[in-house]
Design a protein around this motif. Structure first.
Motif, PDB file in Angstrom:
ATOM      1  N   CYS A 178       0.852  -1.212   0.040  1.00 14.11           N
ATOM      2  CA  CYS A 178      -0.181  -0.603  -0.065  1.00 14.11           C
ATOM      3  C   CYS A 178       0.854   1.242  -0.025  1.00 14.11           C
ATOM      4  O   CYS A 178       0.398   2.345  -0.058  1.00 14.11           O
TER       5      CYS A 178
ATOM      6  N   ILE B 114      -7.996   0.502  -6.065  1.00 21.09           N
ATOM      7  CA  ILE B 114      -8.145   0.996  -4.688  1.00 21.09           C
ATOM      8  C   ILE B 114      -7.658   2.873  -4.504  1.00 21.09           C
ATOM      9  O   ILE B 114      -7.368   2.919  -5.786  1.00 21.09           O
TER      10      ILE B 114
ATOM     11  N   ILE C   2      -9.144   4.775   0.910  1.00 23.23           N
ATOM     12  CA  ILE C   2      -7.927   4.137   1.304  1.00 23.23           C
ATOM     13  C   ILE C   2      -7.161   3.992   1.925  1.00 23.23           C
ATOM     14  O   ILE C   2      -6.929   3.379   3.015  1.00 23.23           O
TER      15      ILE C   2
ATOM     16  N   LYS D 239      -5.875   5.949   4.537  1.00 25.27           N
ATOM     17  CA  LYS D 239      -6.771   5.325   5.717  1.00 25.27           C
ATOM     18  C   LYS D 239      -5.664   4.607   6.335  1.00 25.27           C
ATOM     19  O   LYS D 239      -5.461   4.709   7.935  1.00 25.27           O
ATOM     20  N   ILE D 240      -4.655   3.387   5.360  1.00 25.76           N
ATOM     21  CA  ILE D 240      -4.117   1.965   5.285  1.00 25.76           C
ATOM     22  C   ILE D 240      -2.934   2.720   6.004  1.00 25.76           C
ATOM     23  O   ILE D 240      -2.254   2.083   7.486  1.00 25.76           O
TER      24      ILE D 240
ATOM     25  N   HIS E  73      -3.340   3.998   9.516  1.00 22.20           N
ATOM     26  CA  HIS E  73      -3.121   2.492  10.645  1.00 22.20           C
ATOM     27  C   HIS E  73      -1.810   2.500  11.173  1.00 22.20           C
ATOM     28  O   HIS E  73      -1.526   0.845  11.518  1.00 22.20           O
TER      29      HIS E  73
ATOM     30  N   SER F 170       1.173   0.144   6.232  1.00 20.08           N
ATOM     31  CA  SER F 170       1.732   0.475   4.929  1.00 20.08           C
ATOM     32  C   SER F 170       2.408  -0.215   4.042  1.00 20.08           C
ATOM     33  O   SER F 170       2.513  -1.245   2.758  1.00 20.08           O
TER      34      SER F 170
ATOM     35  N   VAL G 249      -2.210  -4.347  -1.247  1.00 19.94           N
ATOM     36  CA  VAL G 249      -3.168  -3.955  -1.713  1.00 19.94           C
ATOM     37  C   VAL G 249      -4.375  -4.594  -2.030  1.00 19.94           C
ATOM     38  O   VAL G 249      -5.443  -4.055  -1.959  1.00 19.94           O
ATOM     39  N   LYS G 250      -3.673  -5.652  -2.231  1.00 17.31           N
ATOM     40  CA  LYS G 250      -5.183  -6.611  -3.252  1.00 17.31           C
ATOM     41  C   LYS G 250      -5.748  -7.297  -1.272  1.00 17.31           C
ATOM     42  O   LYS G 250      -7.225  -6.945  -1.544  1.00 17.31           O
ATOM     43  N   GLU G 251      -5.682  -6.268  -0.752  1.00 21.66           N
ATOM     44  CA  GLU G 251      -6.451  -6.279   0.729  1.00 21.66           C
ATOM     45  C   GLU G 251      -7.060  -5.821   1.254  1.00 21.66           C
ATOM     46  O   GLU G 251      -8.367  -6.148   1.801  1.00 21.66           O
ATOM     47  N   TYR G 252      -6.610  -4.924   0.632  1.00 23.79           N
ATOM     48  CA  TYR G 252      -8.072  -3.664   0.363  1.00 23.79           C
ATOM     49  C   TYR G 252      -9.159  -2.618  -0.639  1.00 23.79           C
ATOM     50  O   TYR G 252      -9.289  -1.421  -0.312  1.00 23.79           O
TER      51      TYR G 252
ATOM     52  N   ASN H  25     -11.486  -2.768  -4.038  1.00 24.38           N
ATOM     53  CA  ASN H  25     -12.518  -3.287  -4.367  1.00 24.38           C
ATOM     54  C   ASN H  25     -12.599  -3.679  -5.146  1.00 24.38           C
ATOM     55  O   ASN H  25     -12.168  -3.212  -6.704  1.00 24.38           O
TER      56      ASN H  25
END
Length: 893
Positions: free
Chosen positions: A338, A367, A371, A374-375, A378, A381, A385-388, A390
């Motif tokens: 990310c 993505i 998003i 936000k990543i 938190h 990073s 990107v596959k985890e988050y 759309n």
């Protein structure tokens, strides 16, 4: 002054009939170009609108005189246009009675009894006389100015009833097209020849407006009115045209039942729709922008339904995806972190990334920046990107229509929509792309409709005509060959930037920049081989220079985008499309492109409102961070503003101030600043640009202590006058023009400040000497000249002879005493080139021994030549012998 002294004489007089109309006026203007030094005798009266037209705008184009002020006894030729009837030429009745007068006649009226006979008669039945004269102008390669073309076109439009009279011929259309290509203004023409509707027609105009409905077909608004009348409506086409203008409509259909026939009249400004083709299916016809048809044995409801069906079929075929999408798509693989995704978004200034498995060539999702932020917040990073992303995805093909795009983006709430053909992503359409299209598309059509005095649907043809008219044969052929070669390789070819800008501004074109949608180096190699040229290639940037045997050069580049890792850094380059290639440029006026491929040759592309800004004479940047990324663009904005007489747009000006405030120059190479300054100083008159630079505080970029005071500008003005004087000498001797202005700007600076400025700009050693040591030496010598009560020609010569041109001109600009300035100019133009004929071998023959004495004798010979004492080589030898004898230098035999 006596009345006799006021009398005008002319060998050639041009005139036309009384109550002259636009055709007569236009014909006299054209005849004036065919007969240089002629005088127009204007007929006695005109219609009011014509008289007002001349008073307000164009009388200065005519070399006119009152018949009472002309001495006809000196006239040898009478040129008559738009008539052959003696009774209609009372203003030149005296001339017609002259026995030795030659009469040239140009007329389009049928022959009648009693017509004048001329020594030259060019007559044929065209719609207007100006049509005949325009064809002669073309034959002689005389191209009227836009103002002249407008008047001439008025003649054709009026006398053909806007090309509706039965007398209209094909030649009228051809010559009208020629005049439009020369810049004739349709809006001006419309203001004079479009018919005003009659009072009884106002009722029908209101009826059509009241019954107007909008049919939204595939994102395009089709306006339609359906009415009926028990009687025939005269000039229905005029009413329809009036509605289109009043309401600013793109497409309008009037369906009117009159008696037992239904009349359909269509007007269209959208190039993708062909109303002529649509109405041909109703037994009518026309062209893409205007058409009509008559339908029998159908009801109004039936005809309306049939028309809507035809429109749905026709408009559905419009492929707007390619124009709407951004290409190439910026993608990221699913397993990339990310953090990397965030960097990519910043680098390319985008808000959404497509997630694509490149091994499988499979689109998995997207993505967004929101998003990613936000990543990062938190501290996640490091995750892929596959985890988050759309993964609820949709796509379209390049032949999709607007309604499909709207449905997916608006109804499906998708941020981004990839365009996929045969499994490959061709580009993307974002919500912003769709919004811009829906809001601006129709406005853009109207705005560009008459940018070049033509309708948008004629843009390709007219731009092609401009290429043919304003370029020499070699360049025209060259552009065609480039297009053909690119076509053979499967590449889209464009000539871009300054070439197109200067073409439209009718300025001299110095550079040809070609952009290739494909491999620019491959194209350059192929083209160079065919044309027998050599090339230099630069693989890092995908560019090449094609060099002809006579050293004529063409710059070739692959379409590319650029991004900047840090402010003021050099750009990172990647291959791209023509749209993104143009988007990376500095100002809108430099973003025009012309297609060179055979199928689209001459089509001009304007993504960023460049035509508008050329018309408004405004410098506007494309991106808000443009000056932060590349601060040298600030100097270029000032240079272009000065060169073209354009203003810098308000937003652009604020962005310049902001970039200077945040010290965007701190990381900028001094050599890049020096290069931009040189270009400004090389302009014909850089002083307005220097003043603009000072207004932004740019002089402080060079040095905090550099101050431009009124005396500085007085010296710069003096430099400008001296350089203009020098350039008019047409001396084939190049000199660094920029250096003279730069020396003047530094004139009041201390040596230390000048030295620090040279260091800041990384001025090369040789040029550093110009601005420092040699400049101070020139100033010192000038002070000695000015402080001397007397200065002989010889003393001035030996003082100045070792100074190059730039220092001589600088000294001439500095000097206050006009006598000294005159003496220096005389040295430069006459004495500087004086050289003795005598050589060392001549002195040897006189019996002299080689040594310093040779220089002393030759110097004395030169001094005598400066006084005009010695004219020939023989006289020089005699003088040298006498001087040597006098000083006891000769060896006695």
């Amino acid at each position: 002054m006596s009345k006799k002294n006021k009398t005008i004489t002319a060998e050639t007089i041009i005139t036309s009939h009384i109550n002259a109309d636009f055709d007569a006026i236009a014909s006299m203007l054209a005849a004036q170009k065919l007969y240089p030094n002629s005088i127009i005798v204007f007929p006695g009266s005109q219609e009011k609108n014509l008289r007002d037209f001349f008073i307000s705008s164009t009388s200065y184009l005519f070399n006119m005189a009152d018949p009472g002020s002309i001495d006809f006894s000196q006239t040898l030729r009478l040129v008559i246009v738009d008539t052959r009837q003696t009774s209609r030429l009372p203003q030149v009745s005296d001339l017609l009675r002259k026995k030795d007068i030659k009469i040239d006649i140009y007329d389009h009226h049928p022959a009648m009894e009693g017509d004048l006979k001329g020594s030259v008669e060019i007559t044929r039945q065209t719609g207007a006389t100006i049509t005949i004269l325009c064809s002669l102008l073309q034959e002689k390669k005389f191209f009227p100015t836009p103002e002249e073309a407008t008047i001439m076109a008025l003649g054709i439009y009026e006398d053909t009833g806007l090309f509706t009279y039965s007398s209209t011929t094909r030649e009228d259309f051809e010559q009208a097209a020629f005049l439009l290509s020369c810049g004739a203004s349709l809006s001006t023409i419309a203001g004079f020849v479009v018919k005003e509707i009659k009072s009884e027609q106002v009722t029908w105009l209101n009826e059509l407006l009241n019954e107007m409905t909008i049919h939204r077909i595939n994102g395009v608004d089709i306006h339609m009115s359906v009415i009926s009348s028990s009687s025939y409506i005269t000039d229905l086409a005029t009413i329809v045209q009036k509605i289109v203008r009043m309401e600013n409509l793109d497409i309008f259909f009037a369906i009117v039942l009159m008696g037992n026939k239904i009349h359909i009249i269509a007007r269209n400004l959208i190039p993708e729709v062909d109303v002529g083709k649509i109405l041909s299916e109703f037994g009518g016809g026309g062209h893409p922008s205007a058409a009509s048809a008559k339908v029998e044995n159908r009801t109004l409801a039936q005809v309306e339904m049939m028309l809507i069906e035809r429109l749905q079929k026709q408009v559905k075929q419009i492929q707007i995806v390619k124009n709407m999408m951004t290409s190439p798509a910026i993608t990221i693989e699913p397993l990339v972190t990310c953090k990397t995704a965030g960097s990519l978004m910043t680098r390319y200034n985008i808000n959404t990334l497509l997630v694509v498995d490149k091994q499988k060539n499979y689109y998995e999702g997207y993505i967004t920046r929101q998003i990613i932020e936000k990543i990062l917040y938190h501290k996640l990073s490091h995750l892929p990107v596959k985890e988050y992303m759309n993964s609820e995805v949709s796509s379209i093909s390049s032949d999709a229509d607007v309604s499909q795009i709207e449905n997916i983006i608006v109804e499906g709430k998708h941020r981004i929509l990839p365009v996929i053909d045969d499994g490959f992503i061709k580009g993307v359409i974002t919500r912003t792309d769709l919004l811009n299209y829906l809001v601006q598309h129709s406005k853009e059509i109207k705005r560009n409709e008459t940018e070049l005095g033509i309708k948008k649907n004629a843009k390709k043809r007219q731009i092609e005509n401009i290429l043919y008219q304003r370029l020499d044969n070699r360049i025209k052929q060259l552009l065609q060959n480039i297009g053909k070669t690119g076509n053979e390789l499967g590449f889209n070819m464009f000539v871009v930037g300054g070439f197109v800008r200067d073409l439209l501004l009718s300025r001299q074109i110095d550079d040809i920049d070609i952009v290739v949608e494909g491999d620019g180096i491959e194209f350059a190699k192929t083209y160079a081989k065919k044309e027998g040229c050599r090339i230099n290639t630069y693989k890092k940037f995908g560019t090449a220079v094609i060099i002809y045997p006579d050293n004529f050069k063409i710059d070739v580049a692959s379409a590319r985008l650029e991004y900047y890792k840090t402010p003021a850094a050099l750009p990172i380059v990647e291959k791209s499309s023509i749209k993104l290639d143009l988007a990376r440029r500095d100002f809108t006026i430099n973003t025009l492109a012309i297609s060179l491929n055979p199928d689209n040759f001459g089509t001009m592309i304007d993504y960023f409102g460049a035509n508008r800004d050329l018309k408004d004479k405004t410098i506007r940047t494309i991106h808000n961070l443009s000056f932060v990324e590349d601060p040298t663009r600030i100097f270029r904005a000032i240079k272009f503003s000065n060169r073209f007489g354009f203003k810098i747009g308000k937003v652009t000006s604020n962005l310049i101030k902001n970039a200077i405030t945040i010290d965007c120059f701190k990381n900028l190479s001094g050599l890049r600043v020096l290069s931009e300054l040189k270009q400004i100083f090389e302009e014909e008159n850089p002083i307005p640009a220097i003043k603009t630079m000072e207004s932004y505080g740019l002089e402080k970029v060079l040095h905090k202590d550099l101050t431009l005071i009124p005396n500085t500008y007085q010296l710069l003005e003096s430099v400008n006058k001296i350089l203009s004087w020098h350039d008019l000498l047409y001396m084939d001797e190049p000199y660094p023009r920029w250096a003279v202005y730069f020396m003047a700007m530094l004139n009041r600076c201390s040596y230390k400040v000048c030295e620090q400025i040279c260091t800041r700009l990384n001025v090369p050693l040789r040029e550093r000497g110009i601005l420092l040591e040699k400049r101070y030496k020139a100033e010192k010598q000038l002070n000695l000249i000015e402080s001397s009560s007397t200065y002989t020609k010889q003393e001035l010569y030996w003082t100045l002879i070792n100074f190059k041109t730039e220092y001589i001109l600088y000294m001439m600009a500095l000097v206050k005493d006009e006598e000294i300035k005159k003496a220096i100019s005389n040295f430069y133009t006459h004495q500087r080139g004086i050289k003795p004929y005598i050589k060392g071998r001549d002195l040897l023959k006189l019996g002299l021994q080689p040594g310093p004495v040779f220089s002393a004798i030759i110097k004395q010979v030169l001094n005598a030549k400066l006084d005009g004492q010695l004219k020939t080589r023989k006289e020089e030898i005699q003088f040298a012998a006498a001087y040597a004898e006098k000083t006891n230098l000769l060896i006695k035999s």
